[in-house]
Enzyme design. Structure first.
Site: not given
Ligand code: S3P
Length: 435
Positions: A24, A96, A124, A169, A317, A344, A348, A390
């Site tokens: 991230s 994503g 997604r 999110s 995650d 995801k 999952r 994962r």
């Molecule tokens: C992330 C936010 C999460 C997480 C993803 C990374 C990010 O997703 O599952 O692996 O870097 O902002 P969501 O915002 O869809 O929950």
């Protein structure tokens, strides 16, 4: 043909290791570095396919990015108004995070862009970002069912908006805050529960004030970003496989170095401790606006729990790995309030349940979670990861408590978040090979 992992049964995890950089934070460092004025040096960068997709997207938009050595990136930022149209579609691969955050960056540009992804990303949901961005004046077309590819129309005047999110999110929150940089006035995002706040912290680090009150974060449009060094800590989401592996395998004693322990990410530690895990957080320090620590984890018998709902977004995650811990705990573990796991990189909940059943674990799929009956030993078996990194790594770790080898198909995507997983895991004592 994709990679298959074969993991010998049993063993323990010992020694000290540093898992790769936080995914991230690495994505965000590329984005803010590209949009800043001046030169940004990123160290500890995750050279995984997801973050490399973000890096390539900015190169395609005219940003000069150098790679003097692995895990180091030097970006000559072009400022908020310096990106150029890419000649081709921008390929976000499996990521994503890349796709959703890029929607926020591209919505306010004066050129059109097209974002595409792989088969998993193409399934997604994207309306969660395109709709609120639309309320700021953005124009983004999705496929009929709200999925990629995304066509982002440039040349729109964006205006600040006060968003209240229905889903917790960080990707949506971050996309909206980023779009706020090209919007008139203030953009605020209120989230239903706290989610990772790396965007807010890094914006502050780049000299863009973020007004934060309880669950709301606000930015003001047209605030220039100032380049500076970014040091990326090790990813707690990658460390999670080792936290679980060492907790379930008798005789394990492992030190995980320099792990990011931002309180919006440490749900995995809290949940494992509630289950009886032995995890010490050592030498807490702050590096570049993010808390970091070393984590000492030792084998300890685990017990099943009802996972507190407020911890779900803080460990979102880590549930594939946590389900393996639950499968090896005494008694029942129940997770609810986690419907987000269904959208995801794979579903999952279902994919983990199928894999657990293949290893002899009794579990019940719930609409928003899973009920798992722990057992003292797992069976060996064959797992389909559905191309989800994962899922693949979680079942690799499960072999530590199995009576027979675990074979996991479709493991190529481990490279999206954890390049070098096999070598690091082998070094710590996991009998993993690939073919
Ligand atoms: C992330 C936010 C999460 C997480 C993803 C990374 C990010 O997703 O599952 O692996 O870097 O902002 P969501 O915002 O869809 O929950």
């Amino acid at each position: 043909m994709t990679t298959t992992f074969t993991v010998e049964a049993g063993g323990s995890l010992r020694g000290r290791l540093r898992v790769p950089g936080d995914k991230s934070i690495s994505h965000r460092a590329i984005m803010l570095g590209a949009l800043a004025e001046g030169r940004t040096k990123i160290t500890g960068f995750l050279d995984g396919e997801d973050c490399l997709a973000t890096l390539a997207a900015f190169q395609a938009m005219g940003v000069s990015i150098e790679r003097p050595e692995p895990n180091t990136v030097i970006i000559d930022g072009v400022g908020l108004h310096g990106l150029k149209a890419s000649a081709a579609s921008l390929d976000m691969g499996n990521s994503g995070t890349a796709m959703r955050l890029m929607c926020g960056v591209l919505a306010g540009q004066d050129f059109d862009s097209t974002l595409v992804g792989d088969a998993s990303l193409n399934r997604r949901p994207m309306r969660r970002v395109t709709e609120p961005l639309g309320r700021m004046g953005a124009r983004i077309d999705t496929d009929g069912d709200g999925t990629p590819p995304l066509r982002i129309h440039g040349g729109q005047s964006l205006r600040g908006h006060k968003h209240t999110l229905a889903v917790a999110s960080a990707q949506v929150k971050s996309a909206l805050l980023l779009a706020g940089l090209w919007s008139e006035g203030e953009t605020c995002v209120t989230e239903p529960a706290p989610t990772r706040d790396h965007t807010e912290r890094m914006l502050e680090g780049f000299g863009c004030p973020v007004r934060r009150e309880r669950r709301t974060a606000c930015v003001t449009g047209d605030t220039p970003l100032r380049a500076g060094p970014v040091e990326v800590p090790a990813d707690i989401s990658s460390a999670a496989f080792f936290l679980v592996g060492a907790s379930i395998a008798k005789g394990s004693d492992l030190l995980l170095e320099h792990v990011g322990v931002n309180p919006t990410r440490t749900g995995v530690i809290d949940i494992l401790r509630l289950m009886g895990a032995s995890i010490e957080v050592l030498d807490r320090r702050e590096i570049g606006g993010e808390p970091v620590a070393d984590l000492q984890v030792r084998w300890s018998p685990l017990r099943g729990i009802a996972i507190p709902r407020e911890l779900v977004p803080l460990a979102i995650d880590e549930f594939p790995a946590l389900f393996i811990a639950a499968a090896c705990a005494e008694g029942e573990t129940v997770l609810t309030g986690a419907e987000e796991l269904r959208v995801k990189e794979s579903d999952r909940i279902q994919v983990m349940a199928d894999g657990l059943v293949a290893l002899g674990v009794d579990c019940e799929v719930l609409p928003d979670g899973l009920r798992i009956q722990g057992r003292s030993r797992l069976r060996g078996g064959v797992i389909h990861s559905h191309g989800d990194h994962r899922i693949a790594m979680s079942f690799a770790i499960a072999a530590l408590r199995a009576d027979g080898a675990v074979t996991i198909h479709d493991c190529d995507n481990v490279a999206t978040s954890f390049p070098g997983f096999r070598a690091l895991a082998r070094g710590a004592g996991l009998g993993i090979t690939a073919s």
